[in-house]
Design an enzyme around this catalytic site. Sequence first.
Site, PDB file in Angstrom:
ATOM      1  N   SER A  59     -12.849  31.804 -41.032  1.00 36.65           N
ATOM      2  CA  SER A  59     -12.943  31.012 -39.968  1.00 36.65           C
ATOM      3  C   SER A  59     -11.687  30.486 -39.097  1.00 36.65           C
ATOM      4  O   SER A  59     -10.695  31.267 -39.360  1.00 36.65           O
ATOM      5  CB  SER A  59     -13.845  29.788 -40.298  1.00 36.65           C
ATOM      6  OG  SER A  59     -14.209  29.080 -39.210  1.00 36.65           O
ATOM      7  N   ASN A  60     -11.883  29.690 -38.287  1.00 38.27           N
ATOM      8  CA  ASN A  60     -10.529  29.276 -37.623  1.00 38.27           C
ATOM      9  C   ASN A  60     -10.373  27.772 -37.356  1.00 38.27           C
ATOM     10  O   ASN A  60     -11.261  27.002 -37.889  1.00 38.27           O
ATOM     11  CB  ASN A  60     -10.392  30.045 -36.235  1.00 38.27           C
ATOM     12  CG  ASN A  60     -11.535  29.850 -35.396  1.00 38.27           C
ATOM     13  OD1 ASN A  60     -11.957  28.480 -34.978  1.00 38.27           O
ATOM     14  ND2 ASN A  60     -12.373  30.763 -35.093  1.00 38.27           N
ATOM     15  N   HIS A  61      -9.432  27.365 -36.836  1.00 35.41           N
ATOM     16  CA  HIS A  61      -9.053  25.831 -36.687  1.00 35.41           C
ATOM     17  C   HIS A  61      -9.768  25.027 -35.350  1.00 35.41           C
ATOM     18  O   HIS A  61      -9.893  24.111 -35.174  1.00 35.41           O
ATOM     19  CB  HIS A  61      -7.746  25.552 -36.324  1.00 35.41           C
ATOM     20  CG  HIS A  61      -6.777  25.746 -37.801  1.00 35.41           C
ATOM     21  ND1 HIS A  61      -7.125  25.277 -38.748  1.00 35.41           N
ATOM     22  CD2 HIS A  61      -5.690  26.496 -37.720  1.00 35.41           C
ATOM     23  CE1 HIS A  61      -6.045  25.547 -39.539  1.00 35.41           C
ATOM     24  NE2 HIS A  61      -5.435  26.547 -39.036  1.00 35.41           N
ATOM     25  N   SER A  62     -10.848  25.928 -34.649  1.00 36.55           N
ATOM     26  CA  SER A  62     -11.465  25.197 -33.610  1.00 36.55           C
ATOM     27  C   SER A  62     -12.123  23.950 -34.224  1.00 36.55           C
ATOM     28  O   SER A  62     -12.959  24.123 -35.231  1.00 36.55           O
ATOM     29  CB  SER A  62     -12.526  26.058 -33.041  1.00 36.55           C
ATOM     30  OG  SER A  62     -13.312  25.398 -32.103  1.00 36.55           O
ATOM     31  N   ALA A 103     -14.549  29.640 -30.491  1.00 41.71           N
ATOM     32  CA  ALA A 103     -13.662  30.643 -31.021  1.00 41.71           C
ATOM     33  C   ALA A 103     -14.449  31.370 -31.859  1.00 41.71           C
ATOM     34  O   ALA A 103     -14.710  31.207 -33.078  1.00 41.71           O
ATOM     35  CB  ALA A 103     -12.515  29.919 -31.504  1.00 41.71           C
TER      36      ALA A 103
END
Length: 403
Positions: free
Chosen positions: A211-214, A278
Amino acid sequence: MPRVLRDKRIVVGVTGGIAAYKVPELVRRLLQGGAVVDVVMTPAATEFVGPLTFQALTRRPVQVSTVGVWQGEQAGHVTLGAQADLMIVAPATADVLAKLAHGIADDAVTLTALACPAPLIVAPAMDHYMYRHPATQANVEVLRARGVTIVGPHHGPLASGMIGEGRMAEPDELVGAVRQVLGRQGPLREYTVVVTAGPTREPVDPVRFLSNHSSGKMGYALAEVARDRGAATTLVSGPTCLAPPYGVRRIDVETAAEMAQAVRETVADADVLVMCAAVADFRPRAPASEKIKKQTASLVLELEPTEDILASIQRPGLVKVGFAAETERLLEHAREKLERKGLDLLVLNDARRTMGADTAQVTLLRPGQAPDVLPELPKDEVSERIWDAIQLLLELRKDSALG
Ligand code: C5P
């Protein structure tokens, strides 16, 4: 804070229930948004919260009596209601719901409500049996049929010690309802919009994902402002910690593929698609069906590209807005994206500074136009600026369709 509250005259009617202790927070939030707030209370409400609390917050007199001031512009008990853009009664007891339904006006709250032609919101709060009583249900239906917005009550622990339906909606939700009702006739009232927000999660095995930091904050702010301007708004959201915005249809998804499916289904009758999510660009080609063991000496994950949702949606007449969160050669990458994905507007930001933050510094890019570099602003103000730009596009589209 959102523009829709700015300079609006809001009357908050407080009646006698324990949930009254939450209302100073509601008042504070409305004031922060730039509204002018007047508080009226029943005598029973003053047993729970002192009028001085509201007076100190609003710096305006708090009305508890049915005898108003007759002086200059002040026409006694009818002045406040007549001047209001909106009235909200929170908490609304069973007694006050009955009075509002039947036009009884024997205290400052019901009197002001009867003399108020503006939209009315009520937030019922009471014991479960009182709320479920056929008399109360009938009163709620009378109010609803009259166009009153009823927010809550919700299920949960009650002051009586019971667990049931009767908890007043939280200030956050009430502010959302105020914003929606104030914005109903706004500039986007004829439009349907889809906004995506948050990250996606691509499974590695049943317990792990990429995943990512969004945080979803920018996308949620975009959905809220669209709603504030009257749009029928759908929010397709990846996993976030944020509460569903009031008056917005939220569809929860996890993976890029689920997001693609939800966007395709909802965008069919939309005028605007804002892809703020994102979305993962890659996913594990073959997620493990059982948890991967750490005894494995080394692990190589093979990734495959996900579908580019924004690029895949091509519909004449649809306004397409994309986001570019880059870490280097920002403008160059953004221009390429604008073209490749066939966008009407691209919002460019620096991924390292924006993700998870409450503020953003963005640049708006439109085909054939010079970049519009905005200063660093809170995300709700960035959202207002983005919708200003989208509204211009919609107007141009309308003009060219007519001409
Ligand atoms: O190409 P890049 O991922 O940087 O583009 C970002 C924009 O494209 C965002 O608006 C994002 O929501 C959208 N996007 C998409 N589908 C993907 C990846 C990104 O719609 N698979």
